[in-house]
Scaffold this motif. Structure first.
Motif, short mmCIF file in Angstrom:
data_model
loop_
_atom_site.label_atom_id
_atom_site.label_comp_id
_atom_site.label_asym_id
_atom_site.label_seq_id
_atom_site.Cartn_x
_atom_site.Cartn_y
_atom_site.Cartn_z
N TYR A 1 13.18 -16.84 34.73
CA TYR A 1 13.08 -16.99 33.43
C TYR A 1 13.65 -15.63 32.97
CZ TYR A 1 10.61 -18.08 29.13
OH TYR A 1 10.52 -18.45 28.18
N GLY A 2 15.03 -16.12 32.37
CA GLY A 2 16.16 -15.20 32.28
C GLY A 2 16.02 -15.79 30.80
N LEU A 3 16.46 -15.12 30.00
CA LEU A 3 16.54 -15.61 28.62
C LEU A 3 18.00 -14.55 28.49
CD1 LEU A 3 13.60 -14.55 26.93
CD2 LEU A 3 14.73 -17.02 27.36
N ALA A 4 18.24 -13.68 29.07
CA ALA A 4 19.42 -13.14 28.14
C ALA A 4 20.34 -12.55 30.12
CB ALA A 4 19.79 -12.61 26.65
N CYS A 5 21.47 -11.51 29.29
CA CYS A 5 21.81 -10.69 30.34
C CYS A 5 20.83 -9.76 31.40
CB CYS A 5 22.83 -9.64 29.69
SG CYS A 5 22.11 -9.18 27.96
N CYS A 6 19.97 -9.39 30.55
CA CYS A 6 18.73 -9.27 31.91
C CYS A 6 18.92 -9.90 33.05
CB CYS A 6 17.64 -8.63 31.44
SG CYS A 6 17.55 -6.93 29.79
N GLY A 7 18.37 -11.32 32.66
CA GLY A 7 18.48 -12.38 33.33
C GLY A 7 19.41 -11.85 34.48
N ILE A 8 20.78 -11.35 34.37
CA ILE A 8 21.74 -11.55 35.64
C ILE A 8 20.95 -10.16 37.04
CG2 ILE A 8 24.05 -10.39 36.37
CD1 ILE A 8 23.36 -12.99 34.72
N GLU A 9 19.97 -9.09 35.59
CA GLU A 9 19.73 -8.43 36.47
C GLU A 9 18.45 -8.89 37.11
OE1 GLU A 9 21.33 -4.98 36.76
OE2 GLU A 9 22.96 -6.19 36.02
N MET A 10 17.81 -9.82 36.75
CA MET A 10 16.95 -10.21 37.45
C MET A 10 17.39 -10.91 38.65
SD MET A 10 13.49 -12.44 35.88
CE MET A 10 14.56 -13.76 35.99
N MET A 11 18.46 -11.19 38.34
CA MET A 11 19.12 -13.07 39.50
C MET A 11 19.37 -11.36 40.60
SD MET A 11 20.60 -15.02 37.64
CE MET A 11 20.48 -15.29 36.43
N ALA A 12 20.01 -10.26 40.28
CA ALA A 12 20.41 -9.02 41.37
C ALA A 12 19.50 -8.83 42.54
CB ALA A 12 21.19 -8.31 40.90
#
Lengths: 169, 268
Positions: A38-49
């Motif tokens: 559930y990545g909605l914005a740039c935090c999603g990139i950190e979550m993917m990382a």
């Protein structure tokens, strides 16, 4: 005739571990937190990382699932717009009990820098949140720490009863 | 630089007005100074009324009547080689003159020139779609409708593009408050839980810096975590950073640095 005396309070070398149902169930729950992608914005990139090889969420048993019906953890990673609010609620309702929510980053916590007409001022207006992670965006270490805190929280809870209804906010 | 004017009470008449201050304008040049533009303008004005035309930053600006917009852009595309509509939007001048200004930014790849077509319409007026000429106008016109409430005639799919379909109000108008009106502030609550949930959920907190030190329902300080709802008005205890429960976790062993083996021989 065997001369052994069995001490029922100690394992005595037998492959037996005594524990409680709560501990076993919570051990299972806390170590297989399947999270909704559930990545909605740039935090999603950190979550993917956090999920990728360097930080490796699989070590915690946190595996991202693409379906809410297979997930029990929702990491709201990013800005929630008012247009999207009804969908996040619908996806939350589709997740199986017991379920937990981590609100990741300033936007999800409070609306953050988007103090505008189109942004929900904190996801806790729509779904109940267990853990708020500060940061813009929080580094993967923060999310890892957050998941570990959530695991602690799960282990504290009683497993046998149904989850207490959470306050919306 | 412009003199400072206090912003806290804009209704109060300032004791000093900078009467001689003139807003800096980008220089406008005659269209005749550029041969390519002069020929283009001649072709436009032969068929349509041109209210004003000038060259600004190497681009020709042509102001036309709003009802000619389709005809002018058709002429620009088919006869004058302006083969790209790169931008289309509106500007809200409702407070100043009760009108919207609509601009079409066009580019000719062969001539390497850019032209801006402008026209003005009243608040209640609608304008002809140019989607038949340029597909790029499709979404731009929908956005113009979404943000300003300008109705486009003959558009194939006249629907909001950014805001939800049941949204009220047009956010890019100058009269629309940045943090939203009454409808916007309760939108998600009304839609998901219904109007009766407004009292339970409460109004939005629009102060991004608000931190209530003693509110343990919504705030926690790192290193000072206490159970939710605990009373910390008398001060809270220090919570040391722990990654796992101190007595250990069922079936999970704690990492012991003493027992670990460091591999010094990497070729092993």
């Amino acid at each position: 005739m065997a001369q052994h005396q069995v001490n029922y309070l100690k394992d005595g070398g037998l492959p037996v571990a005594l524990t409680t149902i709560d501990k076993v169930v919570n051990w299972g729950r806390s170590n297989s937190l399947w999270a909704l992608t559930y990545g909605l914005a740039c935090c999603g990139i950190e979550m993917m990382a956090s999920g990728a090889s360097r930080y490796d969420f699989d070590r915690f048993g946190t595996i991202f699932r693409a379906s809410p019906r297979q997930a029990e953890l929702m990491v709201v990673a990013g800005t929630l717009t008012k247009k999207h609010a009804e969908f996040i609620r619908r996806l939350y309702d589709q997740m199986t009990e017991p379920k937990w929510v981590i609100s990741m980053g300033s936007c999800a916590n409070t609306g953050g820098m988007f103090n505008t007409y189109a942004t929900v001022q904190g996801v806790d207006r729509v779904i109940p949140v267990d853990l708020y992670l500060p940061g813009c965006a929080p580094r993967p270490e923060t999310l890892q720490y957050g998941v570990m805190l959530l695991q602690q929280k799960i282990r504290r809870e009683s497993a046998s009863r149904a989850q207490k209804p959470k306050r919306l906010m | 630089m412009r003199a400072y004017t206090p912003k806290d009470n804009v209704q109060k008449k300032p004791y000093y007005t900078d009467r001689y201050w003139v807003a800096p304008q980008v220089a406008k040049h005659e269209v005749s100074s550029d041969a390519v533009f002069a020929r283009d303008l001649e072709a436009i004005s032969a068929k349509f009324t041109v209210l004003e035309a000038y060259i600004q930053v190497d681009q020709m600006v042509v102001i036309i009547n709003a009802e000619d917009n389709f005809g002018v852009i058709e002429l620009m595309k088919n006869s004058l080689e302006y083969n790209q509509l790169s931008e289309l939007s509106a500007i809200d001048w409702l407070a100043a003159e009760g009108k919207f200004e609509i601009f079409y930014q066009m580019l000719s790849m062969s001539k390497r020139k850019r032209v801006r077509i402008k026209c003005k319409i009243d608040e209640k007026e609608s304008i002809q779609s140019v989607e038949k000429l340029f597909r790029s106008a499709d979404w731009s016109e929908r956005e113009m409708y979404d943000m300003f409430g300008i109705v486009i005639n003959n558009h194939p799919f006249m629907k909001r593009i950014l805001m939800p379909d049941d949204w009220e109000g047009f956010p890019l108008r100058k009269t629309y408050p940045l943090q939203g009106d009454e409808f916007a502030s309760w939108y998600e609550v009304d839609k998901i839980f219904g109007k009766e949930a407004r009292e339970i959920i409460g109004p939005e907190n629009r102060d991004p810096a608000r931190v209530d030190r003693y509110d343990t329902e919504r705030f926690a300080r790192l290193g000072h975590e206490v159970p939710r709802g605990a009373d910390i008005s008398q001060g809270e205890p220090d919570t040391p950073l722990v990654y796992q429960e101190s007595e250990g976790v069922f079936l999970i062993e704690k990492f012991d640095a003493e027992k670990s083996v460091v591999i010094s021989d990497r070729d092993r």
